[in-house]
Structures are given as C-alpha cells and as structure tokens.
Motif scaffolding. Structure first.
Motif: not given
Length: 114
Positions: A33-60
């Motif tokens: 999970d930590f590695i996934f978080f760090m990769l998503s934090e470092e490169d917010k422009a790739n599709e996997i990162s966008v989906r990661y952050w979207f899921t974090c904000i989509d609380v419901d």
C-alpha cells in the motif's frame, strides 16, 4: 490495493471460513500500500494515480464525486490556506474553475473518466 484511508479487509484468525466474522478492518498501511501511495504521490498525472486519488476522495464509493464530497475536502485545504496566510478562495469559485477545466458530462458530479 485500496487507497490508504479506505479500509481493506484482511483474513482474521477465525479459521478462514470466509464469513463476515472472519474479516477484520485493516487499520495499517502495508508495504505494498505504501509503495502504491508513493508512486501515486510522485506522478499524479498517470491514469493509475488519477484513479487512486479519485478513490480516496470518493468517500461513499459510488464512483462519482459530488459537491458535498469535494466541499468536505476543500474545507480542510481552505483552513490550511488561511493559516498560511494565503488568499481566501470560496469553494464555489474553485468548483467553477474545476468544472471549466474538467468539462464533465454532468455538472452535478465528476466521474474518473471525465
């Protein structure tokens, strides 16, 4: 893996029968999970990162970011900006700018495909 902050179920010590009582909420961040978080934090422009952050904000978990979900996260940032002496930007102005940039198919919510 689920984004940090969203509970992931792990096997309990109940013999592995797979029942709900055998599942416990995961309250820690695994190495994966930590590695996934760090990769998503470092490169917010790739599709996997966008989906990661979207899921974090989509609380419901409905696959859509609505006004209330965005407002709750923006309130935290707004407080932080005020504390740092930055200009106060009302949520409605920020939301209007986001809608103009993203151009979602529906103005009531944003989906990850937008």
């Amino acid at each position: 893996p689920r984004p940090f902050g969203l509970p992931e179920l792990e096997e309990g010590k109940g013999g592995g029968s797979g029942s709900k009582s055998d599942k416990l909420p995961k309250d820690y961040l695994s190495y994966e999970d930590f590695i996934f978080f760090m990769l998503s934090e470092e490169d917010k422009a790739n599709e996997i990162s966008v989906r990661y952050w979207f899921t974090c904000i989509d609380v419901d978990g409905d696959g859509m970011l609505n006004n209330m979900e965005m407002r709750s996260f923006y309130a935290l940032q707004q407080h932080r900006m005020t504390q740092l002496g930055h200009e106060y930007i009302p949520f409605e102005d920020m939301l209007c700018q986001m809608i103009d940039m993203i151009k979602p198919k529906n103005d009531d919510f944003v989906v990850v495909e937008d």
